[in-house]
Design an enzyme around this catalytic site. Structure first.
Site, mmCIF file in Angstrom:
data_model
loop_
_atom_site.group_PDB
_atom_site.id
_atom_site.type_symbol
_atom_site.label_atom_id
_atom_site.label_comp_id
_atom_site.label_asym_id
_atom_site.label_seq_id
_atom_site.Cartn_x
_atom_site.Cartn_y
_atom_site.Cartn_z
ATOM 1 N N LYS A 59 -15.154 -31.557 14.875
ATOM 2 C CA LYS A 59 -13.983 -31.329 14.023
ATOM 3 C C LYS A 59 -13.443 -32.654 13.463
ATOM 4 O O LYS A 59 -13.850 -33.736 13.925
ATOM 5 C CB LYS A 59 -12.916 -30.590 14.847
ATOM 6 C CG LYS A 59 -13.369 -29.201 15.339
ATOM 7 C CD LYS A 59 -12.241 -28.466 16.057
ATOM 8 C CE LYS A 59 -12.694 -27.096 16.548
ATOM 9 N NZ LYS A 59 -11.561 -26.305 17.100
ATOM 10 N N TYR A 119 -13.130 -19.197 9.825
ATOM 11 C CA TYR A 119 -12.300 -18.694 10.930
ATOM 12 C C TYR A 119 -11.679 -17.331 10.610
ATOM 13 O O TYR A 119 -10.617 -17.004 11.157
ATOM 14 C CB TYR A 119 -11.211 -19.714 11.261
ATOM 15 C CG TYR A 119 -11.664 -20.826 12.184
ATOM 16 C CD1 TYR A 119 -12.125 -20.563 13.487
ATOM 17 C CD2 TYR A 119 -11.605 -22.159 11.775
ATOM 18 C CE1 TYR A 119 -12.507 -21.591 14.330
ATOM 19 C CE2 TYR A 119 -11.998 -23.197 12.631
ATOM 20 C CZ TYR A 119 -12.439 -22.896 13.908
ATOM 21 O OH TYR A 119 -12.816 -23.912 14.760
ATOM 22 N N GLU A 156 -21.922 -17.616 11.761
ATOM 23 C CA GLU A 156 -21.560 -19.020 11.568
ATOM 24 C C GLU A 156 -22.732 -19.903 11.103
ATOM 25 O O GLU A 156 -22.533 -20.812 10.299
ATOM 26 C CB GLU A 156 -20.966 -19.569 12.865
ATOM 27 C CG GLU A 156 -19.635 -18.896 13.208
ATOM 28 C CD GLU A 156 -19.055 -19.334 14.552
ATOM 29 O OE1 GLU A 156 -19.695 -20.141 15.262
ATOM 30 O OE2 GLU A 156 -17.945 -18.870 14.882
ATOM 31 N N ASN A 216 -9.047 -30.169 19.252
ATOM 32 C CA ASN A 216 -9.879 -30.154 20.464
ATOM 33 C C ASN A 216 -11.337 -30.531 20.209
ATOM 34 O O ASN A 216 -12.246 -30.100 20.906
ATOM 35 C CB ASN A 216 -9.728 -28.806 21.184
ATOM 36 C CG ASN A 216 -10.153 -27.641 20.303
ATOM 37 O OD1 ASN A 216 -10.660 -27.851 19.201
ATOM 38 N ND2 ASN A 216 -9.974 -26.423 20.790
ATOM 39 N N HIS A 227 -16.286 -27.392 18.053
ATOM 40 C CA HIS A 227 -16.416 -25.927 17.975
ATOM 41 C C HIS A 227 -17.793 -25.524 18.491
ATOM 42 O O HIS A 227 -18.760 -26.244 18.288
ATOM 43 C CB HIS A 227 -16.280 -25.452 16.514
ATOM 44 C CG HIS A 227 -16.681 -24.015 16.333
ATOM 45 N ND1 HIS A 227 -15.810 -22.972 16.571
ATOM 46 C CD2 HIS A 227 -17.883 -23.455 16.004
ATOM 47 C CE1 HIS A 227 -16.463 -21.830 16.382
ATOM 48 N NE2 HIS A 227 -17.714 -22.089 16.031
HETATM 49 N N1 UDP Z 1 -6.397 -22.845 18.401
HETATM 50 C C1 UDP Z 1 -5.080 -23.236 18.242
HETATM 51 N N2 UDP Z 1 -4.110 -22.634 19.022
HETATM 52 C C2 UDP Z 1 -4.399 -21.659 19.927
HETATM 53 C C3 UDP Z 1 -5.745 -21.253 20.075
HETATM 54 C C4 UDP Z 1 -6.720 -21.873 19.294
HETATM 55 O O1 UDP Z 1 -4.777 -24.107 17.438
HETATM 56 O O2 UDP Z 1 -3.484 -21.140 20.588
HETATM 57 C C5 UDP Z 1 -7.437 -23.479 17.570
HETATM 58 C C6 UDP Z 1 -8.333 -24.441 18.343
HETATM 59 O O3 UDP Z 1 -8.699 -25.504 17.472
HETATM 60 C C7 UDP Z 1 -9.517 -23.550 18.682
HETATM 61 C C8 UDP Z 1 -9.637 -22.709 17.410
HETATM 62 O O4 UDP Z 1 -8.279 -22.466 17.038
HETATM 63 O O5 UDP Z 1 -10.679 -24.312 18.952
HETATM 64 C C9 UDP Z 1 -10.352 -21.394 17.563
HETATM 65 O O6 UDP Z 1 -9.756 -20.673 18.626
HETATM 66 P P1 UDP Z 1 -10.659 -19.953 19.718
HETATM 67 O O7 UDP Z 1 -9.757 -19.085 20.526
HETATM 68 O O8 UDP Z 1 -11.829 -19.301 19.047
HETATM 69 O O9 UDP Z 1 -11.144 -21.164 20.656
HETATM 70 P P2 UDP Z 1 -12.589 -21.844 20.853
HETATM 71 O O10 UDP Z 1 -13.613 -20.755 20.690
HETATM 72 O O11 UDP Z 1 -12.712 -22.922 19.812
HETATM 73 O O12 UDP Z 1 -12.540 -22.401 22.240
HETATM 74 MG MG MG Z 2 -13.889 -19.413 19.133
#
Ligand code: UDP
Ligand code: MG
Length: 137
Positions: free
Chosen positions: A9, A49, A126, A112, A115
């Site tokens: 990211k 997303y 994706e 974070n 991805h």
């Molecule tokens: N995210 C966020 N707030 C939240 C949950 C997710 O900003 O409460 C962001 C974070 O960057 C995350 C992305 O949205 O990686 C996609 O969320 P997901 O639940 O799919 O998490 P991941 O699969 O990336 O662990």
């Molecule tokens: Mg995810």
């Protein structure tokens, strides 16, 4: 053999840890089958997303994901989807296991670093979002 889509990211690119992230995947026996650096538009990030479009963080997340360059890659290996998710760590770095990418480098739940597709179904949406069949070797 399985394929998954991973993204370093904008925060990961800014922190200069592209090599570090790729090394962590490679040293666990995973192989990079495709890779490029791109900058997503807001619309690109929203389409990527789309599953999160009703979530409260959708606007902020898609703004963050389009604020700078990202590295997108196809990662291949046995159980690649699960392995990449394990190497990444939990979404919130506060919950991420020690030694995972997110525990070591992420600043908060949104920023974070990385991805990874969460299922075969997600990977099959994706991967072609960024790569044509001819670009995956
Ligand atoms: N995210 C966020 N707030 C939240 C949950 C997710 O900003 O409460 C962001 C974070 O960057 C995350 C992305 O949205 O990686 C996609 O969320 P997901 O639940 O799919 O998490 P991941 O699969 O990336 O662990
Ligand atoms: Mg995810």
């Amino acid at each position: 053999m399985e394929r998954t889509l991973s993204i370093i990211k904008p925060d990961g690119v800014k922190k200069n840890i592209i090599g570090e992230v790729i090394k962590r995947f490679e040293e666990k026996g995973l192989r990079i089958a495709a890779l490029k650096m791109i900058k997503m538009s807001r619309e690109d990030a929203k389409g990527f997303y789309i599953v999160h479009k009703e979530r409260p963080f959708y606007e902020s997340l898609t703004s963050f994901m389009s604020e700078g360059p990202v590295v997108v890659m196809v990662i291949e290996g046995e159980s690649a989807i699960t392995k990449v998710r394990e190497i990444m760590g939990a979404t919130n770095p506060k919950d991420a296991a020690p030694g995972t990418i997110r525990a070591d480098f992420a600043s908060d739940i949104e920023h974070n670093i990385v991805h990874g597709s969460d299922s075969k179904e997600s990977a099959s949406y994706e991967i072609p979002y960024f790569f044509s069949a001819l670009e995956i070797k």
